[in-house]
Design a protein around this motif. Structure first.
Motif, PDB file in Angstrom:
ATOM      1  N   ASP A   1     146.503  56.998 -35.764  1.00  0.00           N
ATOM      2  CA  ASP A   1     146.628  58.390 -36.609  1.00  0.00           C
ATOM      3  C   ASP A   1     147.409  59.619 -36.405  1.00  0.00           C
ATOM      4  OD1 ASP A   1     146.137  58.612 -39.513  1.00  0.00           O
ATOM      5  OD2 ASP A   1     144.380  59.321 -38.866  1.00  0.00           O
ATOM      6  N   VAL A   2     146.312  60.065 -35.122  1.00  0.00           N
ATOM      7  CA  VAL A   2     147.181  61.320 -34.248  1.00  0.00           C
ATOM      8  C   VAL A   2     148.576  61.243 -34.705  1.00  0.00           C
ATOM      9  CG1 VAL A   2     147.508  63.043 -32.479  1.00  0.00           C
ATOM     10  CG2 VAL A   2     145.205  60.978 -33.527  1.00  0.00           C
ATOM     11  N   LYS A   3     149.232  60.170 -34.224  1.00  0.00           N
ATOM     12  CA  LYS A   3     150.775  59.872 -33.961  1.00  0.00           C
ATOM     13  C   LYS A   3     151.117  60.098 -35.705  1.00  0.00           C
ATOM     14  CE  LYS A   3     150.733  57.184 -29.513  1.00  0.00           C
ATOM     15  NZ  LYS A   3     150.641  56.008 -28.751  1.00  0.00           N
ATOM     16  N   ASP A   4     151.149  59.284 -36.208  1.00  0.00           N
ATOM     17  CA  ASP A   4     151.786  59.796 -37.678  1.00  0.00           C
ATOM     18  C   ASP A   4     151.349  60.790 -37.920  1.00  0.00           C
ATOM     19  OD1 ASP A   4     151.884  56.591 -37.541  1.00  0.00           O
ATOM     20  OD2 ASP A   4     149.860  55.929 -38.411  1.00  0.00           O
ATOM     21  N   ILE A   5     150.237  61.914 -37.808  1.00  0.00           N
ATOM     22  CA  ILE A   5     149.689  63.625 -38.307  1.00  0.00           C
ATOM     23  C   ILE A   5     150.769  63.344 -37.810  1.00  0.00           C
ATOM     24  CG2 ILE A   5     148.762  65.146 -38.285  1.00  0.00           C
ATOM     25  CD1 ILE A   5     146.523  62.797 -38.410  1.00  0.00           C
ATOM     26  N   LEU A   6     151.299  63.999 -36.259  1.00  0.00           N
ATOM     27  CA  LEU A   6     152.438  64.380 -35.845  1.00  0.00           C
ATOM     28  C   LEU A   6     153.682  63.829 -36.401  1.00  0.00           C
ATOM     29  CD1 LEU A   6     153.455  66.286 -33.108  1.00  0.00           C
ATOM     30  CD2 LEU A   6     153.707  63.987 -31.969  1.00  0.00           C
ATOM     31  N   TYR A   7     154.004  62.194 -36.493  1.00  0.00           N
ATOM     32  CA  TYR A   7     155.465  62.340 -37.531  1.00  0.00           C
ATOM     33  C   TYR A   7     155.628  63.313 -38.274  1.00  0.00           C
ATOM     34  CZ  TYR A   7     159.196  59.915 -39.318  1.00  0.00           C
ATOM     35  OH  TYR A   7     160.266  58.839 -40.387  1.00  0.00           O
ATOM     36  N   THR A   8     154.417  62.755 -39.564  1.00  0.00           N
ATOM     37  CA  THR A   8     154.079  63.501 -40.672  1.00  0.00           C
ATOM     38  C   THR A   8     154.489  65.375 -40.498  1.00  0.00           C
ATOM     39  OG1 THR A   8     152.769  62.051 -41.495  1.00  0.00           O
ATOM     40  CG2 THR A   8     153.102  64.272 -42.879  1.00  0.00           C
ATOM     41  N   CYS A   9     153.959  65.406 -40.087  1.00  0.00           N
ATOM     42  CA  CYS A   9     154.204  67.159 -39.415  1.00  0.00           C
ATOM     43  C   CYS A   9     155.811  68.163 -39.369  1.00  0.00           C
ATOM     44  CB  CYS A   9     153.206  67.657 -38.596  1.00  0.00           C
ATOM     45  SG  CYS A   9     151.027  67.579 -38.833  1.00  0.00           S
ATOM     46  N   GLU A  10     156.157  66.901 -38.545  1.00  0.00           N
ATOM     47  CA  GLU A  10     157.874  66.801 -38.091  1.00  0.00           C
ATOM     48  C   GLU A  10     158.258  67.250 -39.274  1.00  0.00           C
ATOM     49  OE1 GLU A  10     158.152  64.310 -34.609  1.00  0.00           O
ATOM     50  OE2 GLU A  10     157.725  65.522 -33.232  1.00  0.00           O
ATOM     51  N   ARG A  11     157.708  66.151 -40.318  1.00  0.00           N
ATOM     52  CA  ARG A  11     159.035  66.291 -41.575  1.00  0.00           C
ATOM     53  C   ARG A  11     158.538  67.149 -42.487  1.00  0.00           C
ATOM     54  NH1 ARG A  11     162.812  61.358 -40.134  1.00  0.00           N
ATOM     55  NH2 ARG A  11     163.534  62.835 -42.192  1.00  0.00           N
ATOM     56  N   LYS A  12     157.528  67.233 -42.302  1.00  0.00           N
ATOM     57  CA  LYS A  12     157.377  68.871 -43.110  1.00  0.00           C
ATOM     58  C   LYS A  12     158.322  70.237 -42.669  1.00  0.00           C
ATOM     59  CE  LYS A  12     152.410  67.905 -44.716  1.00  0.00           C
ATOM     60  NZ  LYS A  12     152.559  69.048 -46.047  1.00  0.00           N
ATOM     61  N   LEU A  13     158.054  70.052 -41.082  1.00  0.00           N
ATOM     62  CA  LEU A  13     159.243  70.879 -40.353  1.00  0.00           C
ATOM     63  C   LEU A  13     160.442  71.344 -41.113  1.00  0.00           C
ATOM     64  CD1 LEU A  13     157.053  72.494 -36.910  1.00  0.00           C
ATOM     65  CD2 LEU A  13     158.044  73.724 -39.743  1.00  0.00           C
ATOM     66  N   ILE A  14     160.510  69.852 -40.834  1.00  0.00           N
ATOM     67  CA  ILE A  14     162.520  69.216 -41.176  1.00  0.00           C
ATOM     68  C   ILE A  14     162.537  70.152 -42.629  1.00  0.00           C
ATOM     69  CG2 ILE A  14     164.190  67.475 -41.488  1.00  0.00           C
ATOM     70  CD1 ILE A  14     162.721  66.336 -38.801  1.00  0.00           C
ATOM     71  N   ASP A  15     162.114  68.709 -43.596  1.00  0.00           N
ATOM     72  CA  ASP A  15     161.528  69.536 -45.171  1.00  0.00           C
ATOM     73  C   ASP A  15     161.548  70.773 -45.434  1.00  0.00           C
ATOM     74  OD1 ASP A  15     162.469  66.846 -45.239  1.00  0.00           O
ATOM     75  OD2 ASP A  15     159.753  66.753 -46.076  1.00  0.00           O
ATOM     76  N   ARG A  16     161.095  71.660 -44.235  1.00  0.00           N
ATOM     77  CA  ARG A  16     161.581  73.327 -44.811  1.00  0.00           C
ATOM     78  C   ARG A  16     162.706  73.945 -44.242  1.00  0.00           C
ATOM     79  NH1 ARG A  16     159.726  77.906 -42.517  1.00  0.00           N
ATOM     80  NH2 ARG A  16     158.742  79.642 -43.631  1.00  0.00           N
ATOM     81  N   GLU A  17     163.323  73.753 -42.576  1.00  0.00           N
ATOM     82  CA  GLU A  17     164.429  73.641 -42.817  1.00  0.00           C
ATOM     83  C   GLU A  17     165.342  73.423 -43.438  1.00  0.00           C
ATOM     84  OE1 GLU A  17     164.150  75.420 -39.998  1.00  0.00           O
ATOM     85  OE2 GLU A  17     163.423  75.068 -38.249  1.00  0.00           O
ATOM     86  N   ILE A  18     165.049  72.509 -44.178  1.00  0.00           N
ATOM     87  CA  ILE A  18     166.052  72.108 -44.899  1.00  0.00           C
ATOM     88  C   ILE A  18     166.538  72.722 -46.175  1.00  0.00           C
ATOM     89  CG2 ILE A  18     167.093  70.656 -46.279  1.00  0.00           C
ATOM     90  CD1 ILE A  18     166.603  68.438 -44.476  1.00  0.00           C
ATOM     91  N   TYR A  19     164.916  73.467 -46.675  1.00  0.00           N
ATOM     92  CA  TYR A  19     164.822  74.244 -47.697  1.00  0.00           C
ATOM     93  C   TYR A  19     165.495  75.503 -47.256  1.00  0.00           C
ATOM     94  CZ  TYR A  19     162.330  76.939 -50.541  1.00  0.00           C
ATOM     95  OH  TYR A  19     162.065  77.683 -52.123  1.00  0.00           O
ATOM     96  N   THR A  20     165.149  75.551 -46.695  1.00  0.00           N
ATOM     97  CA  THR A  20     166.128  77.490 -45.838  1.00  0.00           C
ATOM     98  C   THR A  20     167.413  77.762 -46.318  1.00  0.00           C
ATOM     99  OG1 THR A  20     163.840  77.601 -44.635  1.00  0.00           O
ATOM    100  CG2 THR A  20     165.429  78.963 -44.142  1.00  0.00           C
ATOM    101  N   PHE A  21     167.811  76.440 -45.019  1.00  0.00           N
ATOM    102  CA  PHE A  21     169.157  76.171 -45.545  1.00  0.00           C
ATOM    103  C   PHE A  21     169.809  75.942 -46.099  1.00  0.00           C
ATOM    104  CE2 PHE A  21     172.748  73.814 -45.684  1.00  0.00           C
ATOM    105  CZ  PHE A  21     173.919  73.409 -44.738  1.00  0.00           C
ATOM    106  N   ASN A  22     169.405  75.311 -47.253  1.00  0.00           N
ATOM    107  CA  ASN A  22     169.900  75.264 -49.087  1.00  0.00           C
ATOM    108  C   ASN A  22     169.806  76.568 -49.081  1.00  0.00           C
ATOM    109  OD1 ASN A  22     171.089  72.697 -49.185  1.00  0.00           O
ATOM    110  ND2 ASN A  22     168.580  72.077 -49.263  1.00  0.00           N
ATOM    111  N   PHE A  23     168.313  76.940 -50.050  1.00  0.00           N
ATOM    112  CA  PHE A  23     168.058  78.265 -49.671  1.00  0.00           C
ATOM    113  C   PHE A  23     169.444  79.488 -49.823  1.00  0.00           C
ATOM    114  CE2 PHE A  23     166.509  82.502 -49.286  1.00  0.00           C
ATOM    115  CZ  PHE A  23     166.055  83.070 -51.133  1.00  0.00           C
ATOM    116  N   TYR A  24     169.700  79.770 -47.881  1.00  0.00           N
ATOM    117  CA  TYR A  24     171.014  80.621 -47.368  1.00  0.00           C
ATOM    118  C   TYR A  24     172.053  80.009 -48.481  1.00  0.00           C
ATOM    119  CZ  TYR A  24     167.654  82.161 -43.824  1.00  0.00           C
ATOM    120  OH  TYR A  24     166.972  82.840 -43.264  1.00  0.00           O
ATOM    121  N   LEU A  25     171.869  78.854 -48.998  1.00  0.00           N
ATOM    122  CA  LEU A  25     173.858  78.758 -49.008  1.00  0.00           C
ATOM    123  C   LEU A  25     173.386  79.049 -50.224  1.00  0.00           C
ATOM    124  CD1 LEU A  25     175.723  77.119 -47.466  1.00  0.00           C
ATOM    125  CD2 LEU A  25     175.168  75.103 -49.062  1.00  0.00           C
ATOM    126  N   GLN A  26     172.649  78.733 -51.084  1.00  0.00           N
ATOM    127  CA  GLN A  26     172.653  79.416 -52.371  1.00  0.00           C
ATOM    128  C   GLN A  26     173.038  80.813 -52.774  1.00  0.00           C
ATOM    129  OE1 GLN A  26     169.225  78.150 -54.585  1.00  0.00           O
ATOM    130  NE2 GLN A  26     169.998  78.999 -56.633  1.00  0.00           N
TER     131      GLN A  26
END
Length: 217
Positions: free
Chosen positions: A106-131
């Motif tokens: 479960d800890v590994k799953d949480i770690l993976y989920t958190c990594e994806r959260k950070l990736i989503d935020r990076e993509i969100y920020t990328f799109n904001f800059y592009l916009q």
């Protein structure tokens, strides 16, 4: 009531921090806070418990991680809770005893989920800059996003699509078309292959649609 019980226990722990059985009371207090959804206080008490009892603190370490994870917010908010949770997951899994515990998966799953959260935020920020036409900032953010490919190979089609968006915003259609070709050749079934084709050939597709409308009417 759990609220009354936690207040009494908190007072007890505060008054007698050096008592030989105080750790057991602290663990009960942490559970009470957790059950009430007071995750900042449950995290603090779980941490103090497993630090004082490392040989039997696997469960408390796990609940500390859960307490931190429950404080993570949406992708457009402060990423600090996500990063803190990731650090704790890695510390937990770095402990040879805890890594063999019943909560390791479960800890590994949480770690993976958190990594994806950070990736989503990076993509969100990328799109904001592009916009907002902040091309240099978008390019820097893209370099950060690409670093995640080492652990998350499935991101490649999406990254190619994002890079095609960046190329089109820079008016470099030739480069965008190269990304579209790579997607078509290597990821033909991905939704991002179709999205990139529509992005790169938007004018041509619109012209074709207009011709079809003229023919129909």
């Amino acid at each position: 009531k759990k609220g009354d019980a936690s207040r009494r226990l908190a007072l007890l722990v505060e008054r007698y921090p050096d008592h030989k059985n105080i750790s057991d009371h602290r663990l009960v207090l942490a559970d009470l806070y957790y059950d009430r959804g007071v995750y900042d206080l449950s995290a603090d008490n779980y941490k103090k418990y497993y630090e004082a009892n490392p040989s039997k603190g696997e469960g408390a370490s796990y609940k500390h991680i859960r307490s931190l994870f429950n404080q993570t917010l949406t992708i457009d908010r402060d990423p600090t809770p996500v990063r803190k949770t990731m650090e704790r997951c890695k510390e937990h899994l770095g402990n040879p005893i805890y890594a063999q515990g019943s909560n390791a998966t479960d800890v590994k799953d949480i770690l993976y989920t958190c990594e994806r959260k950070l990736i989503d935020r990076e993509i969100y920020t990328f799109n904001f800059y592009l916009q907002h036409e902040k091309i240099t900032s978008a390019e820097r953010r893209m370099k950060d996003i690409e670093k995640y490919l080492v652990q998350h190979k499935d991101l490649e089609p999406q990254i190619l699509y994002l890079k095609s968006k960046l190329a089109m915003r820079k008016k470099d259609k030739q480069q965008a078309e190269q990304f579209a070709v790579t997607l078509a050749e290597n990821f033909s079934t991905s939704e991002y292959a179709d999205m990139t084709q529509r992005l790169v050939h938007k004018k041509e597709l619109r012209a074709q649609a207009e011709k079809q409308e003229q023919f129909l009417f």
